[in-house]
Design a protein around this motif. Structure first.
Motif, short mmCIF file in Angstrom:
data_model
loop_
_atom_site.label_atom_id
_atom_site.label_comp_id
_atom_site.label_asym_id
_atom_site.label_seq_id
_atom_site.Cartn_x
_atom_site.Cartn_y
_atom_site.Cartn_z
N ARG A 188 0.84 -1.20 0.00
CA ARG A 188 0.00 0.00 0.00
C ARG A 188 0.88 1.25 0.00
N VAL A 189 0.50 2.23 -0.82
CA VAL A 189 1.27 3.47 -0.95
C VAL A 189 0.47 4.64 -0.39
N LEU A 190 1.12 5.43 0.45
CA LEU A 190 0.53 6.66 0.99
C LEU A 190 1.41 7.83 0.59
N ILE A 191 0.79 8.89 0.08
CA ILE A 191 1.51 10.12 -0.24
C ILE A 191 0.83 11.24 0.54
N GLY A 192 1.60 11.91 1.37
CA GLY A 192 1.04 12.99 2.17
C GLY A 192 2.12 13.76 2.89
N ARG A 193 1.69 14.77 3.62
CA ARG A 193 2.61 15.61 4.38
C ARG A 193 2.96 14.92 5.69
N LEU A 194 4.24 14.83 5.97
CA LEU A 194 4.70 14.25 7.23
C LEU A 194 4.48 15.28 8.34
N MET A 195 3.56 14.99 9.21
CA MET A 195 3.17 15.94 10.26
C MET A 195 4.01 15.76 11.53
N ARG A 196 4.33 14.51 11.84
CA ARG A 196 5.06 14.25 13.07
C ARG A 196 5.74 12.89 12.98
N PHE A 197 6.88 12.80 13.62
CA PHE A 197 7.57 11.52 13.75
C PHE A 197 7.92 11.34 15.21
N ASP A 198 7.38 10.29 15.81
CA ASP A 198 7.63 10.01 17.22
C ASP A 198 8.16 8.59 17.39
N GLY A 199 9.30 8.31 16.77
CA GLY A 199 9.89 6.98 16.92
C GLY A 199 9.03 5.89 16.33
N PRO A 200 8.17 5.28 17.14
CA PRO A 200 7.40 4.16 16.59
C PRO A 200 6.24 4.58 15.70
N GLU A 201 5.85 5.88 15.74
CA GLU A 201 4.72 6.32 14.93
C GLU A 201 5.11 7.44 13.96
N VAL A 202 4.52 7.34 12.78
CA VAL A 202 4.66 8.35 11.75
C VAL A 202 3.25 8.90 11.50
N VAL A 203 3.11 10.22 11.61
CA VAL A 203 1.79 10.85 11.42
C VAL A 203 1.81 11.61 10.10
N LEU A 204 0.89 11.22 9.21
CA LEU A 204 0.80 11.81 7.88
C LEU A 204 -0.55 12.48 7.70
N ALA A 205 -0.57 13.56 6.90
CA ALA A 205 -1.82 14.15 6.44
C ALA A 205 -1.98 13.70 5.00
N VAL A 206 -2.96 12.82 4.77
CA VAL A 206 -3.20 12.24 3.45
C VAL A 206 -4.62 12.59 3.02
N ASP A 207 -4.73 13.34 1.93
CA ASP A 207 -6.05 13.72 1.39
C ASP A 207 -6.95 14.33 2.48
N GLY A 208 -6.38 15.23 3.28
CA GLY A 208 -7.15 15.92 4.29
C GLY A 208 -7.45 15.12 5.55
N ARG A 209 -6.93 13.91 5.64
CA ARG A 209 -7.15 13.06 6.82
C ARG A 209 -5.83 12.74 7.48
N THR A 210 -5.86 12.61 8.79
CA THR A 210 -4.66 12.25 9.54
C THR A 210 -4.54 10.73 9.57
N ARG A 211 -3.36 10.25 9.20
CA ARG A 211 -3.09 8.81 9.21
C ARG A 211 -1.91 8.56 10.15
N ILE A 212 -2.07 7.64 11.05
CA ILE A 212 -0.98 7.24 11.94
C ILE A 212 -0.50 5.87 11.48
N VAL A 213 0.77 5.80 11.17
CA VAL A 213 1.38 4.57 10.67
C VAL A 213 2.48 4.16 11.63
N GLN A 214 2.54 2.89 11.93
CA GLN A 214 3.63 2.38 12.76
C GLN A 214 4.89 2.30 11.91
#
Length: 149
Positions: free
Chosen positions: A110-136
């Motif tokens: 799966r591919v996600l393209i978005g703005r990297l909002m935050r990186f907290d070690g185990p979590e990556v927070v992205l803004a994808v198509d106006g929604r917040t996505r939290i990825v491990q």
């Protein structure tokens, strides 16, 4: 040439010089053999880096290396930008990319393209198509800065 001790030594010499110049050491790679050695150093600034700046930094890095002489014998020094779509490999890469557009490929393809909002070690927070996505972070197979012309 795979010599982690030499790479670490060079990094300890070069990183402070670059920091003093307002640039960051993004990557360092030694390749070839003792008769044909190439030292590639990728540098960047928050607002990007030009070819002229790379040339100026190359001269300064050469002076630092000539002074401390960590590499025995001859070598070719290459100083360049890591590129517009540079990979994000380390925590430092992710932290530097906060606020920028990234392309993330997750386990399973799966591919996600978005703005990297935050990186907290185990979590990556992205803004994808106006929604917040939290990825491990451990679910990420590959991540790069993303640039569209």
């Amino acid at each position: 040439m795979d010599d982690p001790a030499l790479q670490e030594c060079i990094e300890k010499l070069v990183a402070p010089y670059l920091k003093h110049q307002g640039a960051d050491l993004v990557g360092l790679q030694l390749s070839g053999n003792l008769r044909n050695l190439t030292l590639r150093i990728d540098v960047d600034r928050v607002d990007g880096i030009t070819v002229d700046e790379c040339a100026r930094l190359s001269r300064g890095i050469a002076d630092v290396l000539d002074t401390h002489d960590p590499i025995s014998g001859r070598y070719v020094l290459e100083v360049s930008s890591p590129g517009l779509d540079r990979p994000l490999k380390s925590d430092r890469d992710y932290k530097r990319a906060v606020g920028r557009t990234v392309k993330v490929i997750l386990d399973g393809g799966r591919v996600l393209i978005g703005r990297l909002m935050r990186f907290d070690g185990p979590e990556v927070v992205l803004a994808v198509d106006g929604r917040t996505r939290i990825v491990q972070a451990d679910e990420i197979r590959k991540a790069n800065l993303h640039f569209e012309f």
